[in-house]
Write a protein that holds these residues in place. Structure first.
Motif, PDB file in Angstrom:
ATOM      1  N   GLN A  96       0.820  -1.202   0.000  1.00 56.00           N
ATOM      2  CA  GLN A  96       0.000   0.000   0.000  1.00 56.00           C
ATOM      3  C   GLN A  96       0.858   1.258   0.000  1.00 56.00           C
ATOM      4  OE1 GLN A  96      -3.580   0.180  -0.146  1.00 56.00           O
ATOM      5  NE2 GLN A  96      -3.092  -1.886  -0.834  1.00 56.00           N
ATOM      6  N   LEU A 106      -7.851  11.899  -2.119  1.00 57.43           N
ATOM      7  CA  LEU A 106      -9.208  11.550  -1.717  1.00 57.43           C
ATOM      8  C   LEU A 106     -10.209  12.246  -2.629  1.00 57.43           C
ATOM      9  CD1 LEU A 106      -8.810  11.968   2.154  1.00 57.43           C
ATOM     10  CD2 LEU A 106      -9.084   9.804   0.940  1.00 57.43           C
ATOM     11  N   ILE A 112     -15.485   9.547   3.672  1.00 54.85           N
ATOM     12  CA  ILE A 112     -14.261   8.759   3.909  1.00 54.85           C
ATOM     13  C   ILE A 112     -14.591   7.307   4.269  1.00 54.85           C
ATOM     14  CG2 ILE A 112     -12.881  10.769   4.469  1.00 54.85           C
ATOM     15  CD1 ILE A 112     -13.489   8.619   7.338  1.00 54.85           C
ATOM     16  N   ILE A 116     -12.795   4.252   2.183  1.00 51.19           N
ATOM     17  CA  ILE A 116     -12.043   3.145   2.790  1.00 51.19           C
ATOM     18  C   ILE A 116     -12.734   1.817   2.504  1.00 51.19           C
ATOM     19  CG2 ILE A 116     -11.256   2.164   4.977  1.00 51.19           C
ATOM     20  CD1 ILE A 116     -11.058   5.052   6.038  1.00 51.19           C
ATOM     21  N   VAL A 135     -14.681  -0.676   8.760  1.00 54.57           N
ATOM     22  CA  VAL A 135     -14.143   0.672   8.569  1.00 54.57           C
ATOM     23  C   VAL A 135     -14.063   1.410   9.904  1.00 54.57           C
ATOM     24  CG1 VAL A 135     -14.585   2.933   7.528  1.00 54.57           C
ATOM     25  CG2 VAL A 135     -14.912   0.854   6.178  1.00 54.57           C
ATOM     26  N   VAL A 138     -10.948   0.291  11.825  1.00 57.04           N
ATOM     27  CA  VAL A 138      -9.668   0.794  11.338  1.00 57.04           C
ATOM     28  C   VAL A 138      -9.536   2.288  11.606  1.00 57.04           C
ATOM     29  CG1 VAL A 138     -10.305   1.377   8.948  1.00 57.04           C
ATOM     30  CG2 VAL A 138      -8.018   0.521   9.433  1.00 57.04           C
ATOM     31  N   LEU A 139     -10.662   3.025  11.624  1.00 57.48           N
ATOM     32  CA  LEU A 139     -10.612   4.444  11.972  1.00 57.48           C
ATOM     33  C   LEU A 139     -10.186   4.625  13.429  1.00 57.48           C
ATOM     34  CD1 LEU A 139     -13.793   5.954  10.242  1.00 57.48           C
ATOM     35  CD2 LEU A 139     -11.403   6.305   9.612  1.00 57.48           C
ATOM     36  N   CYS A 142      -6.550   4.149  13.985  1.00 55.76           N
ATOM     37  CA  CYS A 142      -5.727   5.269  13.523  1.00 55.76           C
ATOM     38  C   CYS A 142      -6.021   6.561  14.276  1.00 55.76           C
ATOM     39  CB  CYS A 142      -5.927   5.486  12.025  1.00 55.76           C
ATOM     40  SG  CYS A 142      -5.303   4.124  11.016  1.00 55.76           S
ATOM     41  N   VAL A 164      -6.604   9.446   7.784  1.00 57.73           N
ATOM     42  CA  VAL A 164      -7.524   8.770   6.861  1.00 57.73           C
ATOM     43  C   VAL A 164      -6.721   8.001   5.811  1.00 57.73           C
ATOM     44  CG1 VAL A 164      -9.279   9.108   5.084  1.00 57.73           C
ATOM     45  CG2 VAL A 164      -9.397  10.407   7.215  1.00 57.73           C
ATOM     46  N   ALA A 167      -5.398   4.967   7.420  1.00 57.89           N
ATOM     47  CA  ALA A 167      -6.494   4.008   7.639  1.00 57.89           C
ATOM     48  C   ALA A 167      -6.856   3.292   6.347  1.00 57.89           C
ATOM     49  CB  ALA A 167      -7.707   4.735   8.212  1.00 57.89           C
ATOM     50  N   ARG A 168      -6.873   4.026   5.248  1.00 59.88           N
ATOM     51  CA  ARG A 168      -7.210   3.420   3.960  1.00 59.88           C
ATOM     52  C   ARG A 168      -6.185   2.374   3.564  1.00 59.88           C
ATOM     53  NH1 ARG A 168      -8.116   7.203  -1.228  1.00 59.88           N
ATOM     54  NH2 ARG A 168      -5.962   7.710  -0.681  1.00 59.88           N
ATOM     55  N   ALA A 171      -6.498  -0.735   5.985  1.00 60.93           N
ATOM     56  CA  ALA A 171      -7.693  -1.549   5.782  1.00 60.93           C
ATOM     57  C   ALA A 171      -7.437  -2.748   4.882  1.00 60.93           C
ATOM     58  CB  ALA A 171      -8.811  -0.688   5.185  1.00 60.93           C
TER      59      ALA A 171
END
Length: 321
Positions: A96, A106, A112, A116, A135, A138-139, A142, A164, A167-168, A171
């Motif tokens: 990633q 984004l 958001i 994600i 989601v 994972v938010l 982070c 964010v 987090a993306r 994920a």
């Protein structure tokens, strides 16, 4: 040392320069010009150098946002450019990329949570029944509150947007994260929070980072091994202790001399490089650094220095080393 996760051998990434009515290729921009490096599982490898040295192009070549010109890139022993498209798609979540400017990466019209969750759905890491909960998890991991899931990118601060972006990437349950100057646009206090987040996630998930930056203070704090690039080429690699305690290449010494020291009375020799970085379209002959090096001599202008291991993995490309 653990097993190699990513191996890069003699990577070259050139961009054609076209001219004329027919758009014929006149020459090439040699953004990355024959570099090799190995990343091991669980480590943080820092890639440093001036703007235009090719750091970001290395990261983009790994994830195939930019196609390489020559060389090999292998992830867990598999050639990323030689595998079938179906196999590559299965592998993509494991590598990633976190961008320098999270806002431009984004979609301003997409919440958001959807940004994600979409990737998780596409790669089969969640389904419509549990994607929202995944989601939210994972938010929280982070450092973002759960109610932020329905916000748009413009409703966040710069530091929150970078969270964010992290987090993306997280994920996808990646093994390797390429962070392209992820804190350079943030305030110092926010930088510290994001760096601590990187270290926390690495401990909890055994992540491997390729950390691209021009801020040597951040690199010293976060990275275990470091590579120094100049004009598309690697000039020195080694552990944090080797590079900051005993730099061997004149370019590395010049970079380190520019780092501010938090001790007012400590006097430090400042090495000011003359001139500007040459054009990657027409790099100098011999050692690319000889046009700015205060120690250059005739051999530097004519002969390309070999990238040699001088012991304990401390490698340098310099005739004087």
């Amino acid at each position: 040392m653990s097993e190699p996760l990513l191996q890069i051998e003699h990577l070259k990434t050139y961009f054609p320069v076209k001219s004329g009515v027919w758009g014929r290729t006149k020459t090439y921009v040699k953004a990355v010009d024959d570099i090799s490096l190995t990343l091991y599982s669980g480590e943080t490898f820092g890639l440093v150098g001036e703007s235009g040295s090719g750091k970001s192009t290395v990261g983009r070549s790994i994830v195939r946002l930019t196609d390489k010109t020559a060389g090999e890139i292998a992830f867990r022993g598999k050639d990323l450019y030689g595998m079938p498209e179906r196999e590559l798609r299965k592998l993509r979540p494991k590598i990633q990329l976190i961008f320098q400017d999270p806002y431009s990466s984004l979609n301003p019209r997409v919440r958001i949570g959807d940004a994600i969750g979409e990737a998780m759905l596409q790669h089969g890491l969640a389904d419509t029944s549990n994607v929202r909960e995944r989601v939210l998890d994972v938010l929280e991991l982070c450092g973002l509150p759960r109610y932020h899931i329905d916000r748009f990118p413009h409703e966040f601060s710069g530091g929150q947007r970078q969270r964010v972006g992290i987090a993306r990437a997280l994920a996808m349950n990646p093994d390797l994260i390429i962070a392209d100057e992820p804190v350079s646009a943030l305030d110092v206090s926010i930088q510290a929070q994001i760096i601590n987040l990187f270290r926390k996630l690495q401990r909890e998930r055994n992540l491997t980072y390729l950390f691209i930056s021009h801020d040597l203070s951040v690199v010293e704090h976060l990275c275990t091994r470091i590579g120094v690039m100049y004009l598309g080429s690697m000039v020195e690699t080694g552990t944090r202790e080797q590079l900051f305690g005993n730099p061997l290449h004149p370019y590395t010494k010049a970079l380190l001399s520019a780092v501010p020291v938090p001790i007012p009375k400590l006097k430090r020799e400042r090495i000011v490089l003359k001139g500007d970085i040459p054009s990657p379209v027409d790099p100098p002959s011999g050692c690319k650094f000889h046009t700015r090096c205060p120690l250059a001599f005739d051999r530097c202008k004519a002969e390309i220095p070999l990238f040699r291991d001088l012991g304990d993995g401390h490698c340098v490309a310099c005739h004087l080393a």
